[in-house]
Design an enzyme around this catalytic site. Structure first.
Site, PDB file in Angstrom:
ATOM      1  N   LYS A 201      -4.053  12.089 -30.829  1.00  0.00           N
ATOM      2  CA  LYS A 201      -3.376  13.240 -31.441  1.00  0.00           C
ATOM      3  C   LYS A 201      -2.149  13.571 -30.590  1.00  0.00           C
ATOM      4  CE  LYS A 201      -3.009  17.000 -33.979  1.00  0.00           C
ATOM      5  NZ  LYS A 201      -2.676  16.846 -35.402  1.00  0.00           N
ATOM      6  N   TYR A 202      -1.022  13.818 -31.234  1.00  0.00           N
ATOM      7  CA  TYR A 202       0.166  14.214 -30.481  1.00  0.00           C
ATOM      8  C   TYR A 202       0.106  15.718 -30.255  1.00  0.00           C
ATOM      9  CZ  TYR A 202       4.983  14.888 -29.120  1.00  0.00           C
ATOM     10  OH  TYR A 202       6.112  15.233 -28.433  1.00  0.00           O
ATOM     11  N   ARG A 293      -4.065   5.595  -7.519  1.00  0.00           N
ATOM     12  CA  ARG A 293      -3.168   5.244  -6.409  1.00  0.00           C
ATOM     13  C   ARG A 293      -2.516   6.513  -5.879  1.00  0.00           C
ATOM     14  NH1 ARG A 293       1.371   6.470  -9.280  1.00  0.00           N
ATOM     15  NH2 ARG A 293       1.340   5.826 -11.452  1.00  0.00           N
TER      16      ARG A 293
HETATM   17  P1  ADP Z   1       1.981   6.725 -18.858  1.00  0.00           P
HETATM   18  O1  ADP Z   1       0.747   6.111 -18.291  1.00  0.00           O
HETATM   19  O2  ADP Z   1       2.810   5.748 -19.647  1.00  0.00           O
HETATM   20  O3  ADP Z   1       2.772   7.516 -17.864  1.00  0.00           O
HETATM   21  P2  ADP Z   1       0.577   9.080 -19.867  1.00  0.00           P
HETATM   22  O4  ADP Z   1      -0.624   8.944 -20.706  1.00  0.00           O
HETATM   23  O5  ADP Z   1       0.383   9.445 -18.432  1.00  0.00           O
HETATM   24  O6  ADP Z   1       1.455   7.746 -19.977  1.00  0.00           O
HETATM   25  O7  ADP Z   1       1.558  10.132 -20.510  1.00  0.00           O
HETATM   26  C1  ADP Z   1       2.829  10.384 -19.978  1.00  0.00           C
HETATM   27  C2  ADP Z   1       3.459  11.568 -20.669  1.00  0.00           C
HETATM   28  O8  ADP Z   1       3.547  11.355 -22.083  1.00  0.00           O
HETATM   29  C3  ADP Z   1       2.682  12.871 -20.549  1.00  0.00           C
HETATM   30  O9  ADP Z   1       2.954  13.550 -19.359  1.00  0.00           O
HETATM   31  C4  ADP Z   1       3.190  13.624 -21.767  1.00  0.00           C
HETATM   32  O10 ADP Z   1       4.463  14.167 -21.559  1.00  0.00           O
HETATM   33  C5  ADP Z   1       3.304  12.534 -22.782  1.00  0.00           C
HETATM   34  N1  ADP Z   1       2.045  12.423 -23.558  1.00  0.00           N
HETATM   35  C6  ADP Z   1       1.021  11.575 -23.328  1.00  0.00           C
HETATM   36  N2  ADP Z   1       0.033  11.738 -24.226  1.00  0.00           N
HETATM   37  C7  ADP Z   1       0.436  12.714 -25.073  1.00  0.00           C
HETATM   38  C8  ADP Z   1      -0.136  13.350 -26.222  1.00  0.00           C
HETATM   39  N3  ADP Z   1      -1.323  12.984 -26.728  1.00  0.00           N
HETATM   40  N4  ADP Z   1       0.572  14.345 -26.821  1.00  0.00           N
HETATM   41  C9  ADP Z   1       1.789  14.715 -26.372  1.00  0.00           C
HETATM   42  N5  ADP Z   1       2.390  14.154 -25.294  1.00  0.00           N
HETATM   43  C10 ADP Z   1       1.723  13.160 -24.648  1.00  0.00           C
END
Ligand code: ADP
Length: 448
Positions: A201-202, A293
């Protein structure tokens, strides 16, 4: 404690790790690619070994050469820093079979946490809320569509092995889902050698809040509070702070307890970070991933706790017990970090490598700069564009903002374009100053 370790990294983090080793009387072996032979910090290392040509795949990511260097230098341990091999369970496994300690979690914990779909399962089993999403990588476009309809649009397509915001795409309806799946799959495959995707879900207007964990190999685990990393561009962090300005006492305690529960369930050891999205309106948090890490932004936690996280990592990896109980961790004041990248913030953050003609970092009470730069150094084009981190510590958030404004103003970094101008703008922005923004703040409020 170890007497000699190899640092399998470059740039500011190699230098940062080396500093702690010096203080602890640990000999360091620095490895470098041909593109990094002018790195000044190599002079600080006790031994240096060239591990190959500039391309990361032929040097910093080339396991054979790193292990060969470790064997030749006869080290007891390898600190991987962040990026490169730091979350590569295969590399950690090879270290183990060569009887070299990998400074990080166990191979098993890395395998579990390195895959976001598996990590989500562990979170659910530990009673930690996750973003609603597919319970496994989607096998087909039709399955992705079924999940998306079930969860409800908008959804985010994510790479199971993802990192650095790559392979992540928003879909608002069936049509955009279909067109984005192929692109995300190709991107994930190119970046991680694995095209598996899942659907989440976004969350519309979240904050990014993460909890720093330390766990030893004897069953003790503590948290060091949270960091708020909501100021991002293209899902990559730009500014981090601790504590988070949007958590109240209860939310802070809940999120930290959830992070500890999850890491216990994963039998996690060493330093690690549990990342969440936080919805301030609903006061709800959702687990997104574990970073197994040291994080780029670890200094903000160091500033508020007074701990040296690299020292704690080394102590844990050498088999020592944690020296702290939870009640010994007394976070004080506020800390903020700005990432300074050699990029043009007004041209889509295009990397701008090249020679640094003048470099004079800021200083003063509560100001720390982690950087490997010097006047005359040429930023090579082959690696991440992070060139400096400016970290400030103050009594409260407004003191940090004042200090950071001063530090950014004072910072002389000429020859390459950097993100300093946009960071300065952010520190003047009324919404940033009030603490009222979400992860899309930069894309919504700035012309980049
Ligand atoms: P990565 O491993 O590529 O860094 P993450 O899962 O840690 O990806 O997510 C990085 C960023 O992407 C989050 O800090 C947020 O800003 C955005 N994000 C990730 N998942 C969602 C989500 N379900 N809804 C809205 N934004 C998201």
């Amino acid at each position: 404690m170890f007497s000699r370790i190899l640092i399998a990294n470059r740039g500011e983090i190699a230098l940062r790790i080396m500093r702690t080793c010096k203080r602890l009387g640990i000999e360091t072996v620095a490895v470098y690619s041909q593109a990094d032979r002018d790195a000044l910090y190599l002079g600080m290392a006790d031994h240096t070994i060239c591990i190959g040509p500039p391309h990361p795949a032929k040097s910093y990511l080339y396991i054979k050469n790193i292990i060969a260097a470790a064997e030749i230098a006869d080290v007891e341990a390898i600190h991987p820093g962040y990026g490169f091999l730091s979350e590569d369970a295969h590399f950690a496994d090879i270290c183990r079979s060569c009887k070299i300690t990998f400074v990080g979690p166990s191979v098993e914990a890395m395998e579990l946490m390195g895959n976001k779909v598996r990590a989500r399962k562990v979170a659910m089993s530990a009673g930690v809320p996750v973003v609603p999403g597919s319970e496994a990588p989607v096998a087909s476009d039709a399955e992705a569509r079924d999940w998306a309809r079930k969860i409800g649009y908008p959804v985010l397509i994510k790479a199971a092995m993802g990192g650095g915001g790559r392979g992540m795409r928003i879909a608002h309806n069936d049509a955009s889902l279909a067109s984005n799946l192929n692109a995300a799959r190709a991107e994930a495959h190119a970046a991680f050698g694995d095209g598996s995707l899942y659907i989440e879900k976004y969350i519309e207007s979240p904050r990014h809040v993460e909890v720093q964990i330390l766990a030893d190999e004897h069953g003790s685990i503590i948290h060091l509070g949270e960091r708020d990393c909501t100021v991002q561009r293209r899902h990559q962090k730009m500014i981090e702070e601790s504590p988070s300005p949007v958590l109240d006492r209860h939310a802070r305690a809940d999120i930290a307890a959830a992070a500890v529960r999850l890491m216990k369930a994963a039998k996690y050891t060493n330093a690690g970070t549990v990342e969440f999205l936080y919805d301030p309106a609903a006061k709800k948090f959702y687990f997104i991933e574990v970073n197994a890490r040291l994080q780029v932004e670890h200094p903000v936690t160091e500033m508020v706790t007074g701990l040296d996280l690299v020292e704690e990592q080394l102590r844990i990896a050498s088999g020592e017990r944690l020296r702290w109980r939870q009640k010994d961790i007394l976070n004080s004041g506020w800390a903020m970090e700005c990432r300074v990248n050699a990029e043009d913030p007004y041209a889509g953050f295009k990397p701008c490598p090249g020679p640094v003609t003048r470099y004079v970092p800021p200083s003063g009470p509560g100001v720390r700069v982690d950087s490997h730069l010097y006047s005359g150094y040429a930023v090579p084009p082959y690696y991440d564009s992070l060139v400096a981190k400016v970290i400030v510590h103050g009594r409260d958030r407004s003191e940090c903002i004042q200090k950071m404004r001063g530090a950014l103003e004072e910072f002389i970094l000429e020859g390459v374009k950097t993100t300093i101008p946009i960071l300065k703008e952010v520190f003047e922005h009324v919404r940033f100053v009030r603490g009222n923004y979400d992860t899309r703040f930069i894309e919504n409020e700035f012309k980049t």
